[in-house]
Scaffold this motif. Structure first.
Motif, PDB file in Angstrom:
ATOM      1  N   LEU A 105     -38.160  -6.497 -68.796  1.00  0.00           N
ATOM      2  CA  LEU A 105     -39.183  -5.816 -69.259  1.00  0.00           C
ATOM      3  C   LEU A 105     -40.888  -5.725 -69.512  1.00  0.00           C
ATOM      4  N   GLY A 106     -41.390  -5.001 -69.852  1.00  0.00           N
ATOM      5  CA  GLY A 106     -42.785  -4.766 -69.204  1.00  0.00           C
ATOM      6  C   GLY A 106     -44.123  -5.874 -69.298  1.00  0.00           C
ATOM      7  N   PRO A 107     -44.941  -5.876 -69.109  1.00  0.00           N
ATOM      8  CA  PRO A 107     -46.447  -6.552 -69.198  1.00  0.00           C
ATOM      9  C   PRO A 107     -47.072  -6.855 -70.644  1.00  0.00           C
ATOM     10  N   HIS A 108     -46.403  -5.830 -71.046  1.00  0.00           N
ATOM     11  CA  HIS A 108     -46.550  -5.151 -72.878  1.00  0.00           C
ATOM     12  C   HIS A 108     -45.926  -6.738 -73.793  1.00  0.00           C
ATOM     13  N   ALA A 109     -45.035  -6.433 -73.129  1.00  0.00           N
ATOM     14  CA  ALA A 109     -43.105  -7.211 -73.770  1.00  0.00           C
ATOM     15  C   ALA A 109     -44.177  -9.067 -74.583  1.00  0.00           C
ATOM     16  N   SER A 110     -43.644  -9.423 -76.027  1.00  0.00           N
ATOM     17  CA  SER A 110     -43.910 -10.378 -76.543  1.00  0.00           C
ATOM     18  C   SER A 110     -42.888 -11.430 -75.886  1.00  0.00           C
TER      19      SER A 110
ATOM     20  N   ALA B   4     -39.736 -11.504 -77.660  1.00  0.00           N
ATOM     21  CA  ALA B   4     -38.961  -9.580 -77.608  1.00  0.00           C
ATOM     22  C   ALA B   4     -37.775 -10.808 -75.716  1.00  0.00           C
ATOM     23  N   ARG B   5     -39.035 -11.679 -74.999  1.00  0.00           N
ATOM     24  CA  ARG B   5     -38.657 -11.951 -74.083  1.00  0.00           C
ATOM     25  C   ARG B   5     -37.184 -12.921 -74.064  1.00  0.00           C
TER      26      ARG B   5
ATOM     27  N   GLY C  70     -42.338  -0.861 -69.244  1.00  0.00           N
ATOM     28  CA  GLY C  70     -41.327  -1.181 -68.484  1.00  0.00           C
ATOM     29  C   GLY C  70     -39.960  -0.386 -68.874  1.00  0.00           C
ATOM     30  N   HIS C  71     -39.171  -1.452 -68.600  1.00  0.00           N
ATOM     31  CA  HIS C  71     -37.331  -1.166 -69.110  1.00  0.00           C
ATOM     32  C   HIS C  71     -36.771  -0.603 -70.783  1.00  0.00           C
ATOM     33  N   LEU C  72     -37.404  -1.240 -71.330  1.00  0.00           N
ATOM     34  CA  LEU C  72     -36.755  -1.669 -72.437  1.00  0.00           C
ATOM     35  C   LEU C  72     -38.838  -1.472 -73.587  1.00  0.00           C
ATOM     36  N   PRO C  73     -38.491  -0.422 -73.601  1.00  0.00           N
ATOM     37  CA  PRO C  73     -39.942  -0.172 -74.315  1.00  0.00           C
ATOM     38  C   PRO C  73     -39.979  -0.442 -75.729  1.00  0.00           C
ATOM     39  N   ALA C  74     -39.077  -0.016 -76.757  1.00  0.00           N
ATOM     40  CA  ALA C  74     -38.642  -0.314 -78.018  1.00  0.00           C
ATOM     41  C   ALA C  74     -38.528  -1.736 -77.820  1.00  0.00           C
ATOM     42  N   MET C  75     -38.877  -2.630 -77.461  1.00  0.00           N
ATOM     43  CA  MET C  75     -38.152  -4.031 -77.112  1.00  0.00           C
ATOM     44  C   MET C  75     -39.980  -4.219 -77.066  1.00  0.00           C
ATOM     45  N   GLU C  76     -40.712  -3.789 -76.081  1.00  0.00           N
ATOM     46  CA  GLU C  76     -42.145  -4.271 -76.155  1.00  0.00           C
ATOM     47  C   GLU C  76     -42.877  -3.450 -77.060  1.00  0.00           C
TER      48      GLU C  76
END
Length: 244
Positions: free
Chosen positions: A144-149, A152-153, A225-231
């Motif tokens: 998960l990229g830096p914008h994930a809540s 979401a994590r 990051g790798h999962l933008p649909a969740m980020e």
């Protein structure tokens, strides 16, 4: 049908294929957003979400999804795949079952880069030690990229841990058929999405597939990051609605 599935909405069919670090729950926002204009079909591959990990003979995720589509009376659909779900999306297109593709941080048959190899090795080490919580937390930190809540994590960690449990409980472990694909022969419109904060290997795979697919188009997301649909789910909602 062999695998769990759900559908909502009406109109042209859109199939959402999840990452192999998650399950169909990763598409919560996109399924809701798309259902206002499309017939949205989600699935859980074997060993993920609500589908047990079992098979009496070698199987393939693509064949399982094709079985779902046939059972629902769907001949062709737009197919959206994330990460480990993208090979099945490509197989469905090669079989004539997909009329459009969206591939989010896809995988391809390229040599692994050092960063992804280190991630896989550490994940395997933790799983072999029985530290499923540690392995799932590693996935949450890595993918998960830096914008994930924080929410979401936690969702990703829970989905990944559930997948470990389902797959470790399988006896015997089912065998999945390996299918060789020729991207240059898959002549359907294809949007390929890469995240700037993803591991290097996935970026290389995205650029490779966008170049090989005859109607491939690459979009790079600087924030992802790798999962933008969740980020940033709302941004991927809009991207899919605009493209589809």
């Amino acid at each position: 049908m062999t695998i769990w599935h759900a559908e909502r909405g009406a109109g042209e069919p859109v199939v959402l294929l999840h990452s192999t670090a998650a399950d169909s729950g990763m598409w919560q926002s996109q399924a809701e957003a798309l259902a206002g204009r499309f017939r949205v079909i989600t699935v859980d591959f074997r060993g993920y979400g609500r589908t047990p990990y079992r098979a009496e003979a070698p199987y393939s995720d693509a064949a399982d999804v094709a079985e779902v589509l046939a059972g629902l009376g769907v001949g062709r659909a737009a197919v959206v795949g994330s990460s480990g779900g993208t090979p099945a999306a490509l197989e469905l297109a090669a079989a004539g079952l997909a009329d459009r593709l969206v591939l989010l941080n896809p995988v391809a048959g390229l040599p692994p880069t050092d960063d992804v190899r280190a991630y896989w090795e550490e994940e395997n080490r933790l799983v072999e030690l029985g530290d499923l919580d540690g392995a799932a937390e590693l996935t949450g930190r890595t993918l998960l990229g830096p914008h994930a809540s924080g929410a979401a994590r936690r969702r990703l960690v829970a989905m990944q841990r559930n997948a470990y449990e389902l797959q470790l409980a399988a006896d015997p472990e089912p065998e999945q058929v390996e299918t060789e694909l020729t991207p240059s022969a898959i002549d359907v419109p294809a949007l390929v999405v890469a995240g700037a904060h993803d591991l290097a290997w996935f970026g290389r795979c995205a650029r490779h597939l966008a170049g090989e697919l005859p109607r491939g188009r690459l979009v790079e997301l600087e924030w992802a990051g790798h999962l933008p649909a969740m980020e940033r789910p709302e941004e991927i909602d809009r991207l899919l609605l605009d493209y589809l």
